[in-house]
Design a protein around this motif. Structure first.
Motif, PDB file in Angstrom:
ATOM      1  N   ILE A 129       0.864  -1.183   0.000  1.00 41.62           N
ATOM      2  CA  ILE A 129       0.000   0.000   0.000  1.00 41.62           C
ATOM      3  C   ILE A 129       0.901   1.235   0.000  1.00 41.62           C
ATOM      4  O   ILE A 129       1.580   1.526   0.978  1.00 41.62           O
ATOM      5  CB  ILE A 129      -0.932   0.001   1.215  1.00 41.62           C
ATOM      6  CG1 ILE A 129      -1.812  -1.250   1.193  1.00 41.62           C
ATOM      7  CG2 ILE A 129      -1.796   1.266   1.221  1.00 41.62           C
ATOM      8  CD1 ILE A 129      -2.711  -1.397   2.407  1.00 41.62           C
ATOM      9  N   GLY A 130       0.912   1.945  -1.137  1.00 45.32           N
ATOM     10  CA  GLY A 130       1.783   3.108  -1.297  1.00 45.32           C
ATOM     11  C   GLY A 130       3.035   2.730  -2.064  1.00 45.32           C
ATOM     12  O   GLY A 130       3.909   2.052  -1.533  1.00 45.32           O
ATOM     13  N   ILE A 131       3.130   3.128  -3.318  1.00 48.51           N
ATOM     14  CA  ILE A 131       4.329   2.821  -4.107  1.00 48.51           C
ATOM     15  C   ILE A 131       5.002   4.119  -4.542  1.00 48.51           C
ATOM     16  O   ILE A 131       5.267   4.354  -5.718  1.00 48.51           O
ATOM     17  CB  ILE A 131       4.035   1.895  -5.301  1.00 48.51           C
ATOM     18  CG1 ILE A 131       2.781   2.344  -6.081  1.00 48.51           C
ATOM     19  CG2 ILE A 131       3.899   0.459  -4.848  1.00 48.51           C
ATOM     20  CD1 ILE A 131       2.564   1.558  -7.361  1.00 48.51           C
ATOM     21  N   THR A 149       8.173   1.602  -3.770  1.00 49.40           N
ATOM     22  CA  THR A 149       8.763   1.180  -5.037  1.00 49.40           C
ATOM     23  C   THR A 149       9.968   0.277  -4.802  1.00 49.40           C
ATOM     24  O   THR A 149      10.151  -0.739  -5.479  1.00 49.40           O
ATOM     25  CB  THR A 149       9.183   2.402  -5.870  1.00 49.40           C
ATOM     26  OG1 THR A 149       8.007   3.143  -6.218  1.00 49.40           O
ATOM     27  CG2 THR A 149       9.911   1.992  -7.133  1.00 49.40           C
ATOM     28  N   GLY A 150      10.791   0.650  -3.839  1.00 54.16           N
ATOM     29  CA  GLY A 150      11.947  -0.181  -3.517  1.00 54.16           C
ATOM     30  C   GLY A 150      11.533  -1.564  -3.056  1.00 54.16           C
ATOM     31  O   GLY A 150      12.105  -2.581  -3.491  1.00 54.16           O
ATOM     32  N   HIS A 151      10.534  -1.630  -2.179  1.00 54.34           N
ATOM     33  CA  HIS A 151      10.055  -2.931  -1.700  1.00 54.34           C
ATOM     34  C   HIS A 151       9.468  -3.748  -2.848  1.00 54.34           C
ATOM     35  O   HIS A 151       9.716  -4.954  -2.960  1.00 54.34           O
ATOM     36  CB  HIS A 151       9.000  -2.736  -0.614  1.00 54.34           C
ATOM     37  CG  HIS A 151       9.486  -2.003   0.597  1.00 54.34           C
ATOM     38  ND1 HIS A 151      10.712  -2.251   1.172  1.00 54.34           N
ATOM     39  CD2 HIS A 151       8.894  -1.040   1.366  1.00 54.34           C
ATOM     40  CE1 HIS A 151      10.868  -1.467   2.233  1.00 54.34           C
ATOM     41  NE2 HIS A 151       9.781  -0.721   2.354  1.00 54.34           N
ATOM     42  N   ALA A 152       8.675  -3.090  -3.686  1.00 48.64           N
ATOM     43  CA  ALA A 152       8.043  -3.797  -4.803  1.00 48.64           C
ATOM     44  C   ALA A 152       9.083  -4.371  -5.751  1.00 48.64           C
ATOM     45  O   ALA A 152       8.925  -5.491  -6.272  1.00 48.64           O
ATOM     46  CB  ALA A 152       7.109  -2.848  -5.547  1.00 48.64           C
ATOM     47  N   THR A 153      10.160  -3.641  -5.971  1.00 49.23           N
ATOM     48  CA  THR A 153      11.182  -4.066  -6.924  1.00 49.23           C
ATOM     49  C   THR A 153      11.867  -5.350  -6.477  1.00 49.23           C
ATOM     50  O   THR A 153      11.993  -6.307  -7.255  1.00 49.23           O
ATOM     51  CB  THR A 153      12.208  -2.936  -7.134  1.00 49.23           C
ATOM     52  OG1 THR A 153      11.531  -1.773  -7.647  1.00 49.23           O
ATOM     53  CG2 THR A 153      13.279  -3.370  -8.119  1.00 49.23           C
ATOM     54  N   TYR A 154      12.321  -5.408  -5.221  1.00 52.17           N
ATOM     55  CA  TYR A 154      13.029  -6.629  -4.812  1.00 52.17           C
ATOM     56  C   TYR A 154      12.068  -7.806  -4.637  1.00 52.17           C
ATOM     57  O   TYR A 154      12.442  -8.962  -4.853  1.00 52.17           O
ATOM     58  CB  TYR A 154      13.920  -6.417  -3.579  1.00 52.17           C
ATOM     59  CG  TYR A 154      13.251  -6.039  -2.281  1.00 52.17           C
ATOM     60  CD1 TYR A 154      12.492  -6.954  -1.561  1.00 52.17           C
ATOM     61  CD2 TYR A 154      13.445  -4.772  -1.724  1.00 52.17           C
ATOM     62  CE1 TYR A 154      11.912  -6.612  -0.348  1.00 52.17           C
ATOM     63  CE2 TYR A 154      12.864  -4.413  -0.526  1.00 52.17           C
ATOM     64  CZ  TYR A 154      12.103  -5.343   0.160  1.00 52.17           C
ATOM     65  OH  TYR A 154      11.533  -4.998   1.373  1.00 52.17           O
ATOM     66  N   LEU A 155      10.812  -7.525  -4.273  1.00 53.98           N
ATOM     67  CA  LEU A 155       9.845  -8.621  -4.182  1.00 53.98           C
ATOM     68  C   LEU A 155       9.514  -9.170  -5.566  1.00 53.98           C
ATOM     69  O   LEU A 155       9.426 -10.388  -5.761  1.00 53.98           O
ATOM     70  CB  LEU A 155       8.574  -8.137  -3.486  1.00 53.98           C
ATOM     71  CG  LEU A 155       8.664  -7.961  -1.969  1.00 53.98           C
ATOM     72  CD1 LEU A 155       7.430  -7.251  -1.441  1.00 53.98           C
ATOM     73  CD2 LEU A 155       8.836  -9.313  -1.275  1.00 53.98           C
ATOM     74  N   ALA A 156       9.325  -8.287  -6.530  1.00 52.70           N
ATOM     75  CA  ALA A 156       8.997  -8.723  -7.891  1.00 52.70           C
ATOM     76  C   ALA A 156      10.131  -9.536  -8.506  1.00 52.70           C
ATOM     77  O   ALA A 156       9.893 -10.417  -9.349  1.00 52.70           O
ATOM     78  CB  ALA A 156       8.680  -7.510  -8.760  1.00 52.70           C
ATOM     79  N   LYS A 210      15.381  -5.459   2.819  1.00 53.51           N
ATOM     80  CA  LYS A 210      15.111  -6.809   2.349  1.00 53.51           C
ATOM     81  C   LYS A 210      15.211  -7.822   3.484  1.00 53.51           C
ATOM     82  O   LYS A 210      14.429  -8.785   3.556  1.00 53.51           O
ATOM     83  CB  LYS A 210      16.084  -7.159   1.219  1.00 53.51           C
ATOM     84  CG  LYS A 210      15.684  -8.385   0.416  1.00 53.51           C
ATOM     85  CD  LYS A 210      16.800  -8.786  -0.549  1.00 53.51           C
ATOM     86  CE  LYS A 210      17.241  -7.649  -1.437  1.00 53.51           C
ATOM     87  NZ  LYS A 210      18.284  -8.084  -2.400  1.00 53.51           N
ATOM     88  N   GLY A 211      16.163  -7.594   4.389  1.00 56.31           N
ATOM     89  CA  GLY A 211      16.338  -8.498   5.518  1.00 56.31           C
ATOM     90  C   GLY A 211      15.158  -8.478   6.470  1.00 56.31           C
ATOM     91  O   GLY A 211      14.722  -9.522   6.976  1.00 56.31           O
TER      92      GLY A 211
END
Length: 387
Positions: A9-11, A16-23, A306-307
């Motif tokens: 929720i909120g990119i 955006t950083g979280h979405a990138t490494y998850l994707a 990420k950790g």
């Protein structure tokens, strides 16, 4: 459950950083399945960069009710962390919030209550807890290696920000939009590490804040705080966004020596005999305990955002203990609220903070703020955040 389906929720910048490494599949056991933002440009970015397999929503409730997620990561402006976390927890979803936990402890306390009743895994993005330097410091303190605490001094002034940074968004550095300045935006990690490594909060605080001292802003950009602990130890916390070059130095003194973290190194000046014992037994007039300068070996690598995400996912799948439980976010916020309230009232503030008094003073500043916040948490998801 073999994997955790995650919605963000909120990119803006953080999301955006979280979405990138998850994707990219960089967190074992996690799959990004949905994102939410009210800014059409950010949803267009998600479509182009995350693919059609990641659903896109304009409103957080729609994402939460979609049946596509098992847990949510909340990366929106500070005021909206608690209400969105509460909404998700009440829907039976696991939650990982960005720091800080919120703006005022009264709101965060309610979030913690709901989290405890939900039985879901609730974490906070205190990614500096993955830094082996601070993990080792905590170990040295908690194991008694430093001895009884005497003094802490943290100078954290390498947060320099220009006026153009603050001018980049009308919400920035306003009481209504952000709920604070350097204490709310840049320093939550240090405030958390301060109490986490020591294993305790001070009993009272006396703080002096410069509100718009170095910039044309409403909130604090310069802080000097003095604290006292139950055992008589004292501490000083100095922070600013108006100094260049800045300093990041954390110094702790105890009965068995002194520890300093600076420039990515931890150094321990260890006394062969505890100072209090030496003071009682020594009869030579001038003199001091024998001291050894110890280069402490540091093992491990800082895994950062990420950790923390991987740890949260592992807690959901395997019951792994959380490195940063969400309920602990209130402790750093308690320190920030105490510093604000002390400056506002020009007096000492006891911890825990008088939450009603803090809320009263905060509301006065929100009413006089130049930023007029749109109604409802969903209306604020398009705000870009860059720390």
């Amino acid at each position: 459950m073999e994997e955790v389906r995650i919605g963000i929720i909120g990119i803006g910048n953080m999301g955006t950083g979280h979405a990138t490494y998850l994707a990219r599949g960089e967190v074992p056991g996690a799959r990004l399945t949905a994102v939410c933002d009210t800014n059409p440009d950010r949803l267009a970015w998600a479509r182009a960069n995350l693919g059609e397999g990641v659903a896109r929503f304009e409103h957080p409730e729609a994402l939460m009710d979609s049946g596509l997620v098992d847990g949510v990561m909340i990366a929106v402006p500070h005021y909206d962390h608690p209400p969105l976390a509460i909404a998700a927890l009440r829907r039976g979803l696991h939650v990982l919030i960005e720091k800080p936990a919120g703006v005022y402890t009264k709101q965060v306390r309610e979030m913690n209550r709901v989290a405890a009743e939900s039985g879901k895994v609730f974490g906070i993005m205190f990614n500096q807890r993955t830094n082996p330097l601070y993990q080792k410091l905590r170990d040295l303190i908690q194991s008694g290696e430093l001895g009884e605490l005497k003094r802490t001094i943290w100078i954290i002034t390498n947060w320099y920000r220009s006026q153009s940074y603050y001018d980049s968004g009308g919400w920035r550095a306003t009481w209504a939009g952000e709920g604070g300045g350097v204490l709310a935006n840049q320093d939550p990690h240090q405030l958390d590490l301060w109490q986490w490594t020591l294993g305790q909060l001070p009993k009272r605080v006396r703080a002096f804040c410069g509100f718009g001292k170095w910039h044309d802003i409403e909130v604090e950009d310069d802080v000097t705080a003095y604290v006292e602990y139950e055992n008589g130890a004292t501490g000083v916390f100095i922070t600013s966004t108006g100094e260049a070059p800045g300093t990041n130095r954390f110094e702790l003194s105890g009965d068995r020596g002194k520890i300093v973290i600076e420039d990515g190194k931890l150094t321990f000046w260890r006394l062969r005999v505890p100072e209090r014992q030496f003071n009682r037994e020594y009869r030579g007039g001038f003199g001091q305990p024998e001291c050894w300068k110890c280069e402490i070996p540091i093992q491990g690598t800082e895994t950062g955002h990420k950790g923390i995400t991987a740890n949260w996912v592992s807690a959901i799948l395997h019951g792994t203990p959380l490195l940063a439980p969400g309920e602990e976010g209130i402790r750093a916020l308690e320190l920030a609220n105490a510093m604000h309230l002390s400056a506002w009232t020009d007096d000492w503030v006891e911890i825990p903070v008088d939450e009603d008094l803090y809320y009263h003073h905060l509301q006065e500043r929100i009413r006089n703020s130049k930023y007029k916040k749109p109604a409802g948490p969903a209306r604020t998801l398009d705000i870009e955040r860059s720390f």
